[in-house]
Design a protein around this motif. Sequence first.
Motif, PDB file in Angstrom:
ATOM      1  N   ASP A 162      -6.374  -3.982  -6.730  1.00  9.76           N
ATOM      2  CA  ASP A 162      -7.315  -3.199  -5.926  1.00  9.76           C
ATOM      3  C   ASP A 162      -7.480  -3.931  -4.604  1.00  9.76           C
ATOM      4  N   GLU A 163      -8.109  -3.276  -3.630  1.00  6.15           N
ATOM      5  CA  GLU A 163      -8.188  -3.854  -2.285  1.00  6.15           C
ATOM      6  C   GLU A 163      -8.956  -5.164  -2.263  1.00  6.15           C
ATOM      7  N   HIS A 165      -2.518  -4.533  -3.334  1.00  5.14           N
ATOM      8  CA  HIS A 165      -3.756  -3.749  -3.378  1.00  5.14           C
ATOM      9  C   HIS A 165      -3.610  -2.486  -4.222  1.00  5.14           C
ATOM     10  N   HIS A 215      -2.141  -9.200   2.995  1.00  6.38           N
ATOM     11  CA  HIS A 215      -3.126  -8.674   3.937  1.00  6.38           C
ATOM     12  C   HIS A 215      -2.508  -7.650   4.886  1.00  6.38           C
ATOM     13  N   THR A 240      -9.462  -7.352  -4.642  1.00  6.08           N
ATOM     14  CA  THR A 240      -8.696  -8.418  -5.281  1.00  6.08           C
ATOM     15  C   THR A 240      -7.554  -8.876  -4.385  1.00  6.08           C
ATOM     16  N   ALA A 241      -6.928  -7.929  -3.677  1.00  8.07           N
ATOM     17  CA  ALA A 241      -5.839  -8.289  -2.766  1.00  8.07           C
ATOM     18  C   ALA A 241      -6.339  -9.189  -1.636  1.00  8.07           C
ATOM     19  N   ILE A 242      -7.502  -8.874  -1.094  1.00  5.36           N
ATOM     20  CA  ILE A 242      -8.070  -9.708  -0.036  1.00  5.36           C
ATOM     21  C   ILE A 242      -8.330 -11.119  -0.555  1.00  5.36           C
ATOM     22  N   LEU A 279      -2.469  -4.087   3.503  1.00  2.00           N
ATOM     23  CA  LEU A 279      -3.745  -3.432   3.192  1.00  2.00           C
ATOM     24  C   LEU A 279      -3.947  -2.145   3.996  1.00  2.00           C
TER      25      LEU A 279
END
Length: 299
Positions: A111-112, A107, A88, A114-116, A91
């Motif tokens: 991708d963003e 990310h 996080h 999925t990272a979250i 990001l």
Amino acid sequence: MPSLPKTLTAAMADTVEQVEAAIDVLLPKADLMEARLFDAMRYGCLGGGKRLRPFLVMESARMFGVAPACALRTAAAVEFIHCYSLIHDDLPAMDDSPLRRGRKTVHLQFDEATAILAGDALLTAAFEVLADPETHEDPQVRCRLVAALSRAAGARGMVGGQMLDLIAESTPFDIGAITRLQRMKTGDIIAFSAAAGAILGKASPAHLHALQAYAHDLGLAFQIADDLLDVEGTEDETGKAVGRDVAAGKATFVSILGVDRAKAQARRLADQAAGHLDIFGSRADMLKEVARFVVERRS
């Protein structure tokens, strides 16, 4: 990186191997439609790192005769929290970092969104592991672990410290505010890691307090060393982008104290941290070596 005592080098390497094996079991590859989430969780957790926090858990647990399997599950839970915070933190809405541990950040690799979700899943997985009877047969011990890690990781700990870190980009901070920020953002999880062994081992309040005092000073020394690496280190050494705090105009220990005073303060804190462990005699020698290591590291 400076040469470490052979015993510490071997112990840290052994912990890395054990923790990564535990993570591999606790985060199995999934043959499901949502497999991308599990892949991102594993990528964020199994990408290297010193595993300092798990090492503190394992060493403190060893001092109190805790079963290695119980300590290892707790160590893995702490690493889940740490890795979620890094995912996080990297990001675009936060530090917008392209590199972590020498690899693309989660990310960018995925991708963003999925990272979250990967960070969210790791956070909740940590408490699932701690609450499981396999972590400790005594439910009161499991509750103490969950409560202590919740405080260390939440709004009054790591997450609150991250909020202060964002505020520091636009608001002048004095040394007191910087110290509070870093205690919350970095120090509280380190403090939990050092105290976890005492909780698992049902240690006396005096022993628990000594480990918490050690970890308090260790966490500040660690962060000062991090601030110094951001100024003096290289991307190859640290495995992440450097110079970002200076570029953002953010107040740090180094920007307020200067390089020489920051180095001296880190050494004082390391010595002070080691002094808190005298109550344990030779049992704490490895943790004392860790205090020296954190201020000399180059990554």
